[in-house]
Design a protein around this motif. Structure first.
Motif, PDB file in Angstrom:
ATOM      1  N   ILE A  48       0.831  -1.198   0.000  1.00 18.19           N
ATOM      2  CA  ILE A  48       0.000   0.000   0.000  1.00 18.19           C
ATOM      3  C   ILE A  48       0.871   1.256   0.000  1.00 18.19           C
ATOM      4  O   ILE A  48       0.545   2.238  -0.659  1.00 18.19           O
ATOM      5  CB  ILE A  48      -1.040   0.001   1.139  1.00 18.19           C
ATOM      6  N   GLU A  49       1.982   1.211   0.710  1.00 13.24           N
ATOM      7  CA  GLU A  49       2.894   2.364   0.690  1.00 13.24           C
ATOM      8  C   GLU A  49       3.483   2.558  -0.703  1.00 13.24           C
ATOM      9  O   GLU A  49       3.578   3.680  -1.191  1.00 13.24           O
ATOM     10  CB  GLU A  49       3.995   2.186   1.736  1.00 13.24           C
ATOM     11  N   GLU A  50       3.881   1.467  -1.337  1.00 17.24           N
ATOM     12  CA  GLU A  50       4.443   1.523  -2.689  1.00 17.24           C
ATOM     13  C   GLU A  50       3.414   2.074  -3.676  1.00 17.24           C
ATOM     14  O   GLU A  50       3.712   2.942  -4.494  1.00 17.24           O
ATOM     15  CB  GLU A  50       4.880   0.116  -3.099  1.00 17.24           C
ATOM     16  N   ARG A  51       2.196   1.577  -3.596  1.00 16.69           N
ATOM     17  CA  ARG A  51       1.119   2.018  -4.492  1.00 16.69           C
ATOM     18  C   ARG A  51       0.806   3.498  -4.283  1.00 16.69           C
ATOM     19  O   ARG A  51       0.587   4.243  -5.230  1.00 16.69           O
ATOM     20  CB  ARG A  51      -0.129   1.145  -4.252  1.00 16.69           C
ATOM     21  N   GLU A  52       0.786   3.931  -3.025  1.00 20.57           N
ATOM     22  CA  GLU A  52       0.473   5.330  -2.716  1.00 20.57           C
ATOM     23  C   GLU A  52       1.563   6.265  -3.237  1.00 20.57           C
ATOM     24  O   GLU A  52       1.276   7.365  -3.692  1.00 20.57           O
ATOM     25  CB  GLU A  52       0.275   5.508  -1.209  1.00 20.57           C
ATOM     26  N   ARG A  53       2.822   5.840  -3.173  1.00 22.55           N
ATOM     27  CA  ARG A  53       3.918   6.664  -3.710  1.00 22.55           C
ATOM     28  C   ARG A  53       3.794   6.809  -5.228  1.00 22.55           C
ATOM     29  O   ARG A  53       4.013   7.875  -5.785  1.00 22.55           O
ATOM     30  CB  ARG A  53       5.276   6.061  -3.355  1.00 22.55           C
ATOM     31  N   ALA A  54       3.454   5.711  -5.898  1.00 25.95           N
ATOM     32  CA  ALA A  54       3.366   5.725  -7.362  1.00 25.95           C
ATOM     33  C   ALA A  54       2.082   6.392  -7.859  1.00 25.95           C
ATOM     34  O   ALA A  54       2.104   7.093  -8.873  1.00 25.95           O
ATOM     35  CB  ALA A  54       3.447   4.298  -7.899  1.00 25.95           C
ATOM     36  N   TYR A  55       0.980   6.155  -7.164  1.00 24.36           N
ATOM     37  CA  TYR A  55      -0.332   6.667  -7.587  1.00 24.36           C
ATOM     38  C   TYR A  55      -1.059   7.244  -6.375  1.00 24.36           C
ATOM     39  O   TYR A  55      -1.857   6.558  -5.740  1.00 24.36           O
ATOM     40  CB  TYR A  55      -1.177   5.541  -8.210  1.00 24.36           C
ATOM     41  N   PRO A  56      -0.781   8.508  -6.056  1.00 27.02           N
ATOM     42  CA  PRO A  56      -1.384   9.128  -4.874  1.00 27.02           C
ATOM     43  C   PRO A  56      -2.909   9.129  -4.940  1.00 27.02           C
ATOM     44  O   PRO A  56      -3.500   9.144  -6.025  1.00 27.02           O
ATOM     45  CB  PRO A  56      -0.849  10.560  -4.899  1.00 27.02           C
ATOM     46  N   THR A  57      -3.538   9.138  -3.756  1.00 25.56           N
ATOM     47  CA  THR A  57      -4.990   9.008  -3.704  1.00 25.56           C
ATOM     48  C   THR A  57      -5.700  10.133  -2.940  1.00 25.56           C
ATOM     49  O   THR A  57      -6.875  10.017  -2.632  1.00 25.56           O
ATOM     50  CB  THR A  57      -5.382   7.663  -3.067  1.00 25.56           C
ATOM     51  N   GLY A  58      -4.997  11.209  -2.629  1.00 24.82           N
ATOM     52  CA  GLY A  58      -5.635  12.329  -1.938  1.00 24.82           C
ATOM     53  C   GLY A  58      -6.615  13.040  -2.860  1.00 24.82           C
ATOM     54  O   GLY A  58      -6.341  13.237  -4.041  1.00 24.82           O
ATOM     55  N   PRO A  69      -6.833   5.145  -0.507  1.00 21.48           N
ATOM     56  CA  PRO A  69      -5.723   4.232  -0.808  1.00 21.48           C
ATOM     57  C   PRO A  69      -6.189   2.799  -1.031  1.00 21.48           C
ATOM     58  O   PRO A  69      -7.162   2.344  -0.437  1.00 21.48           O
ATOM     59  CB  PRO A  69      -4.847   4.328   0.443  1.00 21.48           C
ATOM     60  N   HIS A  70      -5.459   2.126  -1.897  1.00 18.21           N
ATOM     61  CA  HIS A  70      -5.734   0.731  -2.197  1.00 18.21           C
ATOM     62  C   HIS A  70      -4.484   0.118  -2.832  1.00 18.21           C
ATOM     63  O   HIS A  70      -3.622   0.842  -3.304  1.00 18.21           O
ATOM     64  CB  HIS A  70      -6.935   0.588  -3.137  1.00 18.21           C
ATOM     65  N   ALA A  71      -4.401  -1.190  -2.793  1.00 20.36           N
ATOM     66  CA  ALA A  71      -3.277  -1.891  -3.409  1.00 20.36           C
ATOM     67  C   ALA A  71      -3.767  -3.247  -3.888  1.00 20.36           C
ATOM     68  O   ALA A  71      -4.734  -3.788  -3.354  1.00 20.36           O
ATOM     69  CB  ALA A  71      -2.138  -2.060  -2.408  1.00 20.36           C
ATOM     70  N   ASP A  72      -3.117  -3.761  -4.888  1.00 26.24           N
ATOM     71  CA  ASP A  72      -3.517  -5.041  -5.475  1.00 26.24           C
ATOM     72  C   ASP A  72      -2.685  -6.191  -4.904  1.00 26.24           C
ATOM     73  O   ASP A  72      -1.530  -6.022  -4.538  1.00 26.24           O
ATOM     74  CB  ASP A  72      -3.338  -5.005  -6.996  1.00 26.24           C
ATOM     75  N   GLY A  73      -3.305  -7.363  -4.863  1.00 24.70           N
ATOM     76  CA  GLY A  73      -2.595  -8.581  -4.521  1.00 24.70           C
ATOM     77  C   GLY A  73      -2.278  -8.790  -3.054  1.00 24.70           C
ATOM     78  O   GLY A  73      -1.507  -9.688  -2.727  1.00 24.70           O
TER      79      GLY A  73
END
Length: 155
Positions: A48-58, A69-73
Motif C-alpha cells: 500500500i505504501e508503494e502504491r500510494e507513492r506511485a499513484y497518490p490518492t488524496g 488508498p488501495h493496493a492489489d494482490g
C-alpha cells in the motif's frame, strides 16, 4: 454500488479517532488492525505504501479532504476500511495535480471483484462531491452510524 460491495462496509472496519501524525503511521496502524481480522496479507503495508507513492490518492473536495488508498494482490478477504484520524493526515493529490490534501477521512479499499475497485472508487468520488452526505458522514460518532450513512448515500 453493488450489493456484494455494500457487504464490504462493516462497523468493525471503522476506526474513529486514530492518532496518526502522518500517512506512514496511519498505514502501519491500519495494517496492524486489519491483519488479525484476516483482511490483509503480510505484505499489505509494503504494497500500500508503494502504491500510494506511485499513484497518490488524496482528493480535495468542497467539504472535506479524503484519501482512497488501495493496493492489489494483498487482500486476503475483501473489505472497505474507514479511518477518521484525530487530525488530518497529508496525502499527495490524486493524479499528482494540486496541493497536498489534508485527509480528514481515509477509505482503504480492499475490493477484489473484477472491475469492482474502479466502480467503488467512482461511487465514493461522486458521493464526496456532495456537501450534505459528507456533512452527515463526518458527524457520525460510531462505526454503525458511519456505515449506515455511507450505505444510505451509495444507493
Amino acid at each position: 454500488m453493488r450489493g456484494a460491495d455494500r457487504e464490504l462496509l462493516r462497523p468493525e472496519l471503522v476506526f474513529l479517532g486514530m492518532d496518526a501524525p502522518d500517512r506512514a503511521s496511519l498505514f502501519s496502524q491500519l495494517g496492524a488492525r486489519l491483519a488479525p481480522l484476516g483482511y490483509v496479507t503480510p505484505d499489505w503495508l509494503e504494497r500500500i505504501e508503494e502504491r500510494e507513492r506511485a499513484y497518490p490518492t488524496g482528493l480535495a473536495t468542497a467539504t472535506v479532504g479524503i484519501a482512497l488508498p488501495h493496493a492489489d494482490g494483498c487482500v486476503a478477504r475483501p473489505y472497505i476500511a474507514i479511518v477518521r484520524p484525530l487530525a488530518p493526515v497529508a496525502f499527495e493529490p490524486m493524479a499528482g495535480v494540486g496541493d497536498t490534501v489534508e485527509a480528514e477521512l481515509v477509505l482503504n479499499l480492499g475490493v477484489t471483484r473484477e472491475g469492482g475497485q474502479v466502480e467503488v472508487l467512482q461511487g465514493l468520488m461522486n458521493l464526496f462531491m456532495q456537501e450534505d452526505p459528507v456533512r452527515r458522514l463526518m458527524a457520525q460518532t460510531t462505526g454503525e452510524g458511519m456505515v449506515s450513512t455511507l450505505l444510505e448515500f451509495l444507493g
